[in-house]
Design a protein around this motif. Structure first.
Motif: not given
Length: 317
Positions: A163-174
């Motif tokens: 996807f994109e780095w913003k998706f990676a950050v949000s998924a890891i936080v979740a």
């Protein structure tokens, strides 16, 4: 496959701030209990003795537990191992050092058999006595943390590439939200944290990210198909369209996990309990933690939809 179809999109993002506050308070409470009460680590992590015994008939576990309590062990760990005739007893180092059925970390096998194991039934046979030192337990804990970090890094790389780095950050936080809350439950209630529970935590990481990927895929698809929607409307549309799939998938999984929780016995109880908490909060975090974070980080259509380049051959002069 859909059980039902919702015609109008549910405005989840309209209440995103409220959900984020609830998530933060829950996360903070879990961190507080972890820092103040800590985890009730099992023998695998703290060190101790594993005793395996076999009976000629089904063993009476409660009588074995009563025998251990009579020796001064407050929370005896006794469970079936394989069949109803096989019993596994776990004794912590502190129990042996206090003189309970042994001394200086060594188990008195004869006393264990005569005073405790014989209570479970006739014709008991001591099959295995294995000592797990504190050093081994420390190595297991360190390896568990390393495994957790490797999984997190792998998930971030996968999502950033897909996807994109913003998706990676949000998924890891979740996902970290789910893991910390599971650990917070075990710290608050004092449930035993064993290797099987650690395995459940790692499984929850992969399970939770799967739900996030489904929602992310629908967000990207909606961005490409519908250009008039705002980011907030796009996320609401994606979540609403995946609700039926979420109920089918997580509902069937939860039924299987609950069967292990209620009928799996002590061996699977901790594993199933961690999975139950992880699945419930995994659904919540994928929808109401990861998705709002995309909005807060300023996700735009350009992040996912590349502009179409005009072919010079067909351009008009």
């Amino acid at each position: 496959m859909e059980l039902f179809r919702i015609r109008n999109d549910i405005p989840f993002m309209r209440h995103a701030k409220i959900f984020n506050i609830i998530s933060f308070l829950t996360f903070a409470a879990a961190v507080f209990f972890l820092s103040t009460k800590g985890l009730n680590l099992s023998v695998e992590f703290t060190g101790g003795v594993l005793v395996e015994a076999r009976y000629s008939q089904a063993a009476e576990l409660e009588k074995i537990r009563e025998g251990l309590r009579a020796t001064g062990i407050d929370e005896p760990q006794v469970q079936n191992f394989g069949t109803a005739r096989d019993v596994l007893v776990r004794l912590a180092v502190k129990d042996l050092q206090s003189g309970v059925l042994g001394s200086e970390g060594k188990l008195n096998q004869q006393a264990m058999t005569d005073r405790v194991l014989n209570l479970g039934g006739p014709d008991v046979q001591l099959m295995r006595v294995e000592f797990v030192g504190p050093q081994v337990g420390r190595e297991l804990a360190e390896n568990g943390v390393i495994a957790l970090l490797v999984v997190i890094i792998g998930i971030m790389i996968y999502l950033a590439l897909r996807f994109e780095w913003k998706f990676a950050v949000s998924a890891i936080v979740a996902n970290l939200h789910d893991v910390v809350i599971i650990l917070g439950f075990f710290a608050f209630f004092g449930w035993e944290f064993s290797l099987s529970v650690l395995a459940a935590v790692l499984a929850v990481l992969g399970y939770s990210v799967n739900e996030s990927v489904v929602v992310f895929d629908r967000i990207r698809e909606t961005f490409k198909k519908v250009r008039k929607m705002t980011v907030e409307e796009t996320i609401d549309h994606a979540i609403t369209r995946t609700i039926s799939r979420t109920i089918i998938t997580h509902g069937s999984t939860q039924i299987m996990v609950c069967s292990m929780l209620f009928f799996g016995g002590p061996t699977l109880h901790g594993f199933a309990l961690a999975l139950t908490i992880g699945i419930l909060f995994g659904i919540y975090s994928s929808v109401l933690v990861a998705s709002p974070m995309l909005m807060w980080m300023g996700l735009t259509r350009e992040d996912l939809v590349k502009p179409v380049k005009k072919d010079k051959e067909f351009e008009t002069p």
